[in-house]
Design a protein around this motif. Structure first.
Motif, PDB file in Angstrom:
ATOM      1  N   UNK A   1     -57.696  83.447   4.312  1.00  0.00           N
ATOM      2  CA  UNK A   1     -57.616  82.303   5.240  1.00  0.00           C
ATOM      3  C   UNK A   1     -58.549  82.440   6.444  1.00  0.00           C
ATOM      4  N   UNK A   2     -59.170  81.329   6.826  1.00  0.00           N
ATOM      5  CA  UNK A   2     -60.161  81.349   7.903  1.00  0.00           C
ATOM      6  C   UNK A   2     -59.548  81.655   9.265  1.00  0.00           C
ATOM      7  N   UNK A   3     -58.254  81.370   9.461  1.00  0.00           N
ATOM      8  CA  UNK A   3     -57.669  81.689  10.767  1.00  0.00           C
ATOM      9  C   UNK A   3     -57.722  83.202  11.032  1.00  0.00           C
ATOM     10  N   UNK A   4     -57.831  83.990   9.971  1.00  0.00           N
ATOM     11  CA  UNK A   4     -57.946  85.443  10.124  1.00  0.00           C
ATOM     12  C   UNK A   4     -59.394  85.832  10.405  1.00  0.00           C
ATOM     13  N   UNK A   5     -60.316  85.347   9.592  1.00  0.00           N
ATOM     14  CA  UNK A   5     -61.714  85.752   9.746  1.00  0.00           C
ATOM     15  C   UNK A   5     -62.377  85.122  10.968  1.00  0.00           C
ATOM     16  N   UNK A   6     -61.856  83.998  11.449  1.00  0.00           N
ATOM     17  CA  UNK A   6     -62.437  83.335  12.619  1.00  0.00           C
ATOM     18  C   UNK A   6     -61.908  83.872  13.947  1.00  0.00           C
ATOM     19  N   UNK A   7     -60.869  84.711  13.911  1.00  0.00           N
ATOM     20  CA  UNK A   7     -60.227  85.162  15.143  1.00  0.00           C
ATOM     21  C   UNK A   7     -61.172  85.863  16.128  1.00  0.00           C
ATOM     22  N   UNK A   8     -62.017  86.810  15.693  1.00  0.00           N
ATOM     23  CA  UNK A   8     -62.879  87.455  16.692  1.00  0.00           C
ATOM     24  C   UNK A   8     -63.745  86.465  17.471  1.00  0.00           C
ATOM     25  N   UNK A   9     -64.355  85.495  16.792  1.00  0.00           N
ATOM     26  CA  UNK A   9     -65.178  84.509  17.497  1.00  0.00           C
ATOM     27  C   UNK A   9     -64.337  83.645  18.420  1.00  0.00           C
ATOM     28  N   UNK A  10     -63.124  83.335  17.997  1.00  0.00           N
ATOM     29  CA  UNK A  10     -62.231  82.536  18.830  1.00  0.00           C
ATOM     30  C   UNK A  10     -61.904  83.278  20.126  1.00  0.00           C
ATOM     31  N   UNK A  11     -61.608  84.559  20.024  1.00  0.00           N
ATOM     32  CA  UNK A  11     -61.296  85.365  21.206  1.00  0.00           C
ATOM     33  C   UNK A  11     -62.532  85.539  22.081  1.00  0.00           C
ATOM     34  N   UNK A  12     -63.651  85.862  21.460  1.00  0.00           N
ATOM     35  CA  UNK A  12     -64.868  86.124  22.232  1.00  0.00           C
ATOM     36  C   UNK A  12     -65.433  84.876  22.905  1.00  0.00           C
ATOM     37  N   UNK A  13     -65.070  83.700  22.405  1.00  0.00           N
ATOM     38  CA  UNK A  13     -65.577  82.465  23.018  1.00  0.00           C
ATOM     39  C   UNK A  13     -64.843  82.123  24.312  1.00  0.00           C
ATOM     40  N   UNK A  14     -63.778  82.848  24.628  1.00  0.00           N
ATOM     41  CA  UNK A  14     -63.072  82.628  25.889  1.00  0.00           C
ATOM     42  C   UNK A  14     -63.728  83.472  26.979  1.00  0.00           C
ATOM     43  N   UNK A  15     -63.595  83.078  28.250  1.00  0.00           N
ATOM     44  CA  UNK A  15     -64.185  83.873  29.334  1.00  0.00           C
ATOM     45  C   UNK A  15     -63.680  85.322  29.343  1.00  0.00           C
ATOM     46  N   UNK A  16     -62.375  85.517  29.148  1.00  0.00           N
ATOM     47  CA  UNK A  16     -61.826  86.868  29.160  1.00  0.00           C
ATOM     48  C   UNK A  16     -62.274  87.638  27.921  1.00  0.00           C
ATOM     49  N   UNK A  17     -62.410  86.940  26.804  1.00  0.00           N
ATOM     50  CA  UNK A  17     -62.879  87.578  25.576  1.00  0.00           C
ATOM     51  C   UNK A  17     -64.282  88.130  25.732  1.00  0.00           C
TER      52      UNK A  17
END
Length: 164
Positions: free
Chosen positions: A125-141
């Motif tokens: 599932x993409x919600x698993x593989x997309x997580x790092x980019x989702x986190x890193x796209x935030x200011x704190x990430x």
């Protein structure tokens, strides 16, 4: 005519944060994430995963992580265990050596997705593989990137090929 045997393929999903990501992510990242995912592929009676120790295996739920938080049925495969192990050896010698592990860009989920495609033609599932980019796209990430890039995960198990 030779009879073909079909083997079920499951994805075991573990939340490394044990629920903390769900609770803390809105405040820290400005958006909710449901977990920090570790995955393993269960096939032929074993769980296979990738970490800083290379490609590892153990009995299903046999890592220090215990039972998975959830399981996804990825379908079945007609690939024999012998061919699969040859494929894993090839991956361990090249793409998935322990020294190539990177928590953000080349991790257990990258491995699980590639192995799932080899066995079943399906990705995880993409919600698993997309997580790092989702986190890193935030200011704190973005702030966390250097710290996260230095983290390695090794939940135990036996090295499949002897490669590190």
């Amino acid at each position: 005519m030779a009879q073909t045997t079909s083997y079920p393929v499951l994805l075991y999903i573990y939340d490394l944060s044990r629920g903390m990501a769900r609770q803390m992510s809105p405040a820290m990242l400005g958006k909710q994430i449901d977990g920090i995912w570790h995955t393993g592929i269960v096939v032929y009676g074993n769980e296979f995963f990738f970490g800083s120790g290379g490609i590892m295996s153990c009995p299903p739920s046999g890592t220090v992580l215990g039972d998975p938080d959830s399981m996804v049925d990825l379908g079945s495969t007609e690939v024999t265990e012998e061919i699969f192990m040859e494929h894993l050896t090839s991956l361990a010698d090249s793409t998935f050596r322990g020294d190539k592990y990177n928590l953000l860009e080349h991790n257990c989920n990258t491995f699980s997705s590639e192995v799932a495609q080899f066995l079943t033609g399906n990705k995880i599932p993409s919600y698993i593989t997309d997580l790092p980019n989702e986190v890193l796209s935030s200011p704190f990430g973005a702030f966390l990137r250097p710290l996260l890039a230095s983290v390695s995960v090794n939940p135990g198990g036996n090295n499949v090929t002897g490669q590190q």
